[in-house]
Design an enzyme around this catalytic site. Structure first.
Site, PDB file in Angstrom:
ATOM      1  N   ARG A   1      45.217  39.778  30.481  1.00 58.29           N
ATOM      2  CA  ARG A   1      44.472  38.875  29.590  1.00 58.29           C
ATOM      3  C   ARG A   1      44.341  39.388  28.160  1.00 58.29           C
ATOM      4  O   ARG A   1      43.769  38.704  27.311  1.00 58.29           O
ATOM      5  CB  ARG A   1      43.070  38.638  30.160  1.00 58.29           C
ATOM      6  CG  ARG A   1      43.079  37.785  31.392  1.00 58.29           C
ATOM      7  CD  ARG A   1      41.751  37.832  32.114  1.00 58.29           C
ATOM      8  NE  ARG A   1      40.704  37.038  31.522  1.00 58.29           N
ATOM      9  CZ  ARG A   1      40.534  35.731  31.726  1.00 58.29           C
ATOM     10  NH1 ARG A   1      41.369  35.081  32.484  1.00 58.29           N
ATOM     11  NH2 ARG A   1      39.523  35.085  31.175  1.00 58.29           N
TER      12      ARG A   1
ATOM     13  N   ARG B   1      40.224  37.686  39.890  1.00 52.69           N
ATOM     14  CA  ARG B   1      40.422  36.254  40.137  1.00 52.69           C
ATOM     15  C   ARG B   1      40.279  35.860  41.611  1.00 52.69           C
ATOM     16  O   ARG B   1      39.650  34.834  41.904  1.00 52.69           O
ATOM     17  CB  ARG B   1      41.781  35.825  39.586  1.00 52.69           C
ATOM     18  CG  ARG B   1      41.895  35.954  38.057  1.00 52.69           C
ATOM     19  CD  ARG B   1      43.285  35.513  37.609  1.00 52.69           C
ATOM     20  NE  ARG B   1      43.518  35.647  36.181  1.00 52.69           N
ATOM     21  CZ  ARG B   1      44.054  36.719  35.597  1.00 52.69           C
ATOM     22  NH1 ARG B   1      44.370  37.796  36.318  1.00 52.69           N
ATOM     23  NH2 ARG B   1      44.268  36.736  34.291  1.00 52.69           N
TER      24      ARG B   1
ATOM     25  N   HIS C   1      43.798  44.572  32.452  1.00 48.68           N
ATOM     26  CA  HIS C   1      42.811  43.496  32.322  1.00 48.68           C
ATOM     27  C   HIS C   1      43.353  42.190  32.921  1.00 48.68           C
ATOM     28  O   HIS C   1      43.080  41.096  32.423  1.00 48.68           O
ATOM     29  CB  HIS C   1      42.454  43.298  30.846  1.00 48.68           C
ATOM     30  CG  HIS C   1      41.030  42.878  30.577  1.00 48.68           C
ATOM     31  ND1 HIS C   1      40.059  43.738  30.161  1.00 48.68           N
ATOM     32  CD2 HIS C   1      40.414  41.666  30.665  1.00 48.68           C
ATOM     33  CE1 HIS C   1      38.912  43.080  29.992  1.00 48.68           C
ATOM     34  NE2 HIS C   1      39.100  41.824  30.301  1.00 48.68           N
TER      35      HIS C   1
ATOM     36  N   THR D   1      34.415  49.537  29.664  1.00 47.68           N
ATOM     37  CA  THR D   1      35.732  48.903  29.444  1.00 47.68           C
ATOM     38  C   THR D   1      36.247  49.251  28.052  1.00 47.68           C
ATOM     39  O   THR D   1      35.551  49.044  27.058  1.00 47.68           O
ATOM     40  CB  THR D   1      35.601  47.369  29.605  1.00 47.68           C
ATOM     41  OG1 THR D   1      35.159  47.101  30.929  1.00 47.68           O
ATOM     42  CG2 THR D   1      36.921  46.663  29.359  1.00 47.68           C
TER      43      THR D   1
ATOM     44  N   ASP E   1      43.267  47.996  38.974  1.00 45.48           N
ATOM     45  CA  ASP E   1      43.213  46.547  39.184  1.00 45.48           C
ATOM     46  C   ASP E   1      44.349  45.893  38.422  1.00 45.48           C
ATOM     47  O   ASP E   1      45.086  46.568  37.697  1.00 45.48           O
ATOM     48  CB  ASP E   1      41.841  45.943  38.805  1.00 45.48           C
ATOM     49  CG  ASP E   1      41.617  45.757  37.303  1.00 45.48           C
ATOM     50  OD1 ASP E   1      42.588  45.693  36.517  1.00 45.48           O
ATOM     51  OD2 ASP E   1      40.441  45.664  36.906  1.00 45.48           O
ATOM     52  N   SER E   2      44.498  44.614  38.588  1.00 45.04           N
ATOM     53  CA  SER E   2      45.450  43.725  37.896  1.00 45.04           C
ATOM     54  C   SER E   2      46.542  43.215  38.828  1.00 45.04           C
ATOM     55  O   SER E   2      47.383  43.983  39.301  1.00 45.04           O
ATOM     56  CB  SER E   2      46.100  44.376  36.665  1.00 45.04           C
ATOM     57  OG  SER E   2      45.096  44.622  35.680  1.00 45.04           O
TER      58      SER E   2
ATOM     59  N   TYR F   1      40.585  28.892  32.066  1.00 44.54           N
ATOM     60  CA  TYR F   1      39.912  30.130  31.621  1.00 44.54           C
ATOM     61  C   TYR F   1      40.088  31.224  32.669  1.00 44.54           C
ATOM     62  O   TYR F   1      40.343  32.389  32.360  1.00 44.54           O
ATOM     63  CB  TYR F   1      38.420  29.851  31.376  1.00 44.54           C
ATOM     64  CG  TYR F   1      37.568  31.106  31.305  1.00 44.54           C
ATOM     65  CD1 TYR F   1      37.680  31.986  30.219  1.00 44.54           C
ATOM     66  CD2 TYR F   1      36.665  31.425  32.321  1.00 44.54           C
ATOM     67  CE1 TYR F   1      36.913  33.141  30.163  1.00 44.54           C
ATOM     68  CE2 TYR F   1      35.890  32.572  32.264  1.00 44.54           C
ATOM     69  CZ  TYR F   1      36.025  33.433  31.181  1.00 44.54           C
ATOM     70  OH  TYR F   1      35.275  34.587  31.123  1.00 44.54           O
TER      71      TYR F   1
HETATM   72  C1  LIG Z   1      37.641  35.163  34.074  1.00 46.04           C
HETATM   73  C2  LIG Z   1      37.721  36.650  33.832  1.00 46.04           C
HETATM   74  C3  LIG Z   1      36.694  37.272  33.149  1.00 46.04           C
HETATM   75  C4  LIG Z   1      36.741  38.660  32.946  1.00 46.04           C
HETATM   76  N1  LIG Z   1      35.689  39.287  32.311  1.00 46.04           N
HETATM   77  C5  LIG Z   1      35.697  40.637  32.214  1.00 46.04           C
HETATM   78  C6  LIG Z   1      34.557  41.318  31.679  1.00 46.04           C
HETATM   79  O1  LIG Z   1      33.551  40.716  31.309  1.00 46.04           O
HETATM   80  N2  LIG Z   1      34.618  42.681  31.596  1.00 46.04           N
HETATM   81  C7  LIG Z   1      35.728  43.392  32.018  1.00 46.04           C
HETATM   82  O2  LIG Z   1      35.731  44.629  31.930  1.00 46.04           O
HETATM   83  N3  LIG Z   1      36.799  42.764  32.533  1.00 46.04           N
HETATM   84  C8  LIG Z   1      36.798  41.421  32.659  1.00 46.04           C
HETATM   85  N4  LIG Z   1      37.874  40.791  33.226  1.00 46.04           N
HETATM   86  C9  LIG Z   1      38.990  41.584  33.760  1.00 46.04           C
HETATM   87  C10 LIG Z   1      38.724  41.934  35.226  1.00 46.04           C
HETATM   88  O3  LIG Z   1      37.639  42.815  35.351  1.00 46.04           O
HETATM   89  C11 LIG Z   1      39.952  42.588  35.868  1.00 46.04           C
HETATM   90  O4  LIG Z   1      40.394  43.657  35.082  1.00 46.04           O
HETATM   91  C12 LIG Z   1      41.071  41.591  36.072  1.00 46.04           C
HETATM   92  O5  LIG Z   1      40.575  40.353  36.499  1.00 46.04           O
HETATM   93  C13 LIG Z   1      42.037  42.122  37.123  1.00 46.04           C
HETATM   94  O6  LIG Z   1      43.079  41.245  37.321  1.00 46.04           O
HETATM   95  P1  LIG Z   1      43.125  40.164  38.520  1.00 46.04           P
HETATM   96  O7  LIG Z   1      42.239  39.037  38.098  1.00 46.04           O
HETATM   97  O8  LIG Z   1      44.568  39.803  38.549  1.00 46.04           O
HETATM   98  O9  LIG Z   1      42.627  40.840  39.760  1.00 46.04           O
HETATM   99  C14 LIG Z   1      37.860  39.410  33.421  1.00 46.04           C
HETATM  100  C15 LIG Z   1      38.878  38.751  34.110  1.00 46.04           C
HETATM  101  C16 LIG Z   1      38.820  37.389  34.319  1.00 46.04           C
HETATM  102  C17 LIG Z   1      39.932  36.737  35.110  1.00 46.04           C
END
Ligand SMILES: Cc1cc2nc3c(=O)[nH]c(=O)nc-3n(C[C@H](O)[C@H](O)[C@H](O)COP(=O)(O)O)c2cc1C
Length: 381
Positions: free
Chosen positions: A284, A336, A281, A161, A312-313, A30
């Protein structure tokens, strides 16, 4: 900022490996997963790897300071923690650990609407470093109440978001039965018992909840009803008129997360949004998404004088943070890595992850001859 944990994990990759060995496979997948064939994740990595910086050894003036300002506040480093939903699935209290670590290091912490810790509990840990991420519920009363609760705990920065008009398609989560209610299978039981520290921590703290949404679901008794409720109340995609409404309703700073094109960035500037987070994101949502790397300079050029541009990302190190800063970001978020910190070492892992990113970024800046985060743009090759 030297941590004793360095002998066990000295990079985000080390934290990730430890996390893999400490949490069940369904939780790990996940966390690390993207969507569809994970091409956007690979592309984020590839795009960052193609950003190069050029040192300047003879004209350096002073040692690097990582201090910066964002949205009128001073921070000790130009990076922060992105919102992560269902945080308690990775490790119980992960959001509280992140919030407390962000306060200690004086960096921003963005709490997700769908985190397993409530706005009030996160604020108690993060103090002024708390930002709140909103998936706007279609029910106005709930939406306003969430915003009011954020204001009441002193949170000034609301992150909306926009890049989840539909749920991302994540094959591993589907196969793992990672749904609400979770499918209890022999496989998931085996995965859980083979990770005893996670199982024990989860046993003590209970199954992760959507803590900020809990007050609106008090009449719902089972997990399936909770899932249906969350799906139906958060299903409204965010469009421009909703953003305009949110702009009027929120008196503090408004940040829009998930911008990937110049037109959206201009819309945000036109309605007085204070900052945007250029993001796919973390790969994802859309497997053919372009990387923020490809969009940063164009977006900064077109709206950088009207609002702050965060990103981010794909960040996996302080080197990556330097890359995004060099492309013009005012602040670099990631998700992450901070979860790998907590997955690897629990509470102290949140601090350790920040220490690693801080030390790596500081090293890169000193190596380049760069004295401040906003100067990094001069070193882009
Ligand atoms: C497990 C997980 C849950 C996430 N849940 C949310 C969320 O609830 N709201 C949101 O805006 N982004 C969410 N994101 C996206 C993150 O805020 C962010 O954009 C993303 O993790 C950035 O990429 P990185 O993990 O490579 O740093 C989630 C990402 C992950 C990995």
């Amino acid at each position: 900022m030297v941590s004793k944990l360095n002998s066990k994990a000295a990079s985000i990759a080390d934290l990730k490996l430890r996390t893999k060995n400490r949490i069940p496979k369904f939780a790990y997948e996940y966390l690390v997963g993207g969507c569809n064939n994970d091409r956007a994740i690979a592309h984020n990595r590839d795009a960052l790897d193609h950003v190069f910086l050029q040192p300047s050894y003879l004209s350096r003036t002073q040692a690097a300071s990582l201090k910066t300002t964002a949205l009128g506040a001073e921070y000790d480093a130009p990076f922060g923690i992105a919102p992560l939903g269902l945080s308690g699935l990775i490790w119980p209290k992960a959001a509280e650990y992140h919030a407390a670590a962000a306060k200690k290091a004086n960096i921003p912490y963005i709490l997700s609407t769908l985190a397993s810790t409530s706005i009030e509990d996160a604020a108690a840990c993060a103090g002024n470093n708390l930002w709140f991420q909103l998936y706007p519920p279609k029910d106005q009363e709930i939406r306003l109440d969430l915003m009011q609760r954020a204001q009441q705990v002193g949170c000034n920065n609301l992150v909306v978001t926009i890049d989840v008009p539909v749920a991302g398609r994540r094959p591993n989560d589907i196969k793992n039965g990672l749904s609400v209610p979770p499918k209890i299978t022999l496989k998931s039981i085996y995965q859980t018992v083979s990770r005893p520290s996670w199982a024990m921590a989860t046993g003590l703290n209970g199954m992760p909840q959507f803590a900020s949404m809990q007050p609106y679901m008090s009449k719902l008794s089972n997990l399936e009803d909770v899932a249906n409720y969350i799906r139906s109340t958060l299903k409204e995609p965010v469009n421009l008129s909703m953003l305009e409404q949110l702009r009027q309703q929120w008196p503090g700073k408004l940040i829009v997360k998930g911008v990937l094109n110049v037109a959206d960035a201009k819309h945000c500037a036109a309605i007085n949004v204070d900052a945007i987070i250029v993001s796919n994101h973390g790969g994802r949502q859309l497997d053919v998404a372009c990387s923020p790397v490809e969009m940063m300079q164009e977006i900064v050029d077109s709206v950088g004088d009207k609002l702050e541009v965060f990103v981010d990302s794909g960040v996996e190190s302080g080197v990556d943070i330097a890359r995004y800063l060099a492309l013009g970001a005012n602040m670099v978020f990631s998700g992450r890595p901070y979860m790998y910190g907590v997955g690897a070492f629990g509470k102290q892992g949140a601090n350790h992850c920040i220490d690693i990113l801080y030390s790596e970024l500081e090293q890169v800046m000193n190596q380049l001859g760069c004295s401040s985060p906003d100067e990094l743009v001069k070193f882009l090759k």
